[in-house]
Scaffold this active site. Sequence first.
Site, short mmCIF file in Angstrom:
data_model
loop_
_atom_site.label_atom_id
_atom_site.label_comp_id
_atom_site.label_asym_id
_atom_site.label_seq_id
_atom_site.Cartn_x
_atom_site.Cartn_y
_atom_site.Cartn_z
N HIS A 71 4.07 40.44 -28.01
CA HIS A 71 4.23 41.60 -27.16
C HIS A 71 4.90 42.68 -28.00
O HIS A 71 5.54 42.37 -29.01
CB HIS A 71 5.11 41.21 -25.96
CG HIS A 71 5.14 42.22 -24.87
ND1 HIS A 71 5.98 43.32 -24.91
CD2 HIS A 71 4.45 42.32 -23.71
CE1 HIS A 71 5.81 44.04 -23.81
NE2 HIS A 71 4.88 43.45 -23.07
N TYR A 72 4.80 43.93 -27.59
CA TYR A 72 5.42 44.99 -28.38
C TYR A 72 6.95 44.99 -28.28
O TYR A 72 7.64 45.59 -29.09
CB TYR A 72 4.87 46.37 -28.01
CG TYR A 72 5.22 46.83 -26.62
CD1 TYR A 72 6.42 47.50 -26.36
CD2 TYR A 72 4.36 46.60 -25.55
CE1 TYR A 72 6.74 47.92 -25.08
CE2 TYR A 72 4.67 47.02 -24.28
CZ TYR A 72 5.86 47.68 -24.05
OH TYR A 72 6.18 48.09 -22.78
N ARG A 73 7.49 44.28 -27.30
CA ARG A 73 8.95 44.25 -27.13
C ARG A 73 9.59 43.24 -28.08
O ARG A 73 8.95 42.29 -28.53
CB ARG A 73 9.31 43.90 -25.70
CG ARG A 73 8.96 45.00 -24.73
CD ARG A 73 9.57 44.75 -23.36
NE ARG A 73 9.29 45.88 -22.50
CZ ARG A 73 8.64 45.82 -21.36
NH1 ARG A 73 8.19 44.66 -20.91
NH2 ARG A 73 8.43 46.90 -20.64
#
EC number: 3.1.15.-
Length: 182
Positions: free
Chosen positions: A127-129
């Site tokens: 995920h981008y997080r």
Amino acid sequence: MSRRDNLIWIDLEMTGLDPDSDRIIEMAVVVTTSNLELVAEGPVIAVHQPDSVLALMDDWNRNTHGASGLTGRVKGSTIGEADAEKQILDFLAQHVDAGCSPMCGNSIGQDRRFLARYMKDLEKFFHYRNLDVSTLKELARRWRPEVAAGIKKKGSHQALEDIRESVEELRYYREHFLRLTD
């Protein structure tokens, strides 16, 4: 718990801190549940780099990776960056759905920079997080120094051991700083 909720912990050891000139020399991954219970430890890979790359390490990296035996393992490894990336992706696909887990670890932004440069498919699997334990470390140091003082890390700079310490550190902050229990 769903595999969509599993967390991927990653740690890289590099020849230095600049992804434009330094390279990945070791990597490891661990998958936990969202409650930080171990699901699986993935491969620990010494990534081969030529002597010309290793010769560019500064004194700190040369001494640290030499003392741990990592430099010797890198020289003896037959696994390049592409093969290492594939092995990690194959392992992760067994335990976590692509695009679901944040990248977890300590100072994980640095690892993400190297993955974006040298292992793009692996970086995209996350995920981008980010779930960066160092954020809690910095907040505890400023707001609750007595909590921060309770963390004693070995700092082995060996990828798997560093991940195990990061998971333990987050468990500690969950209990003593966030005051959450399972």
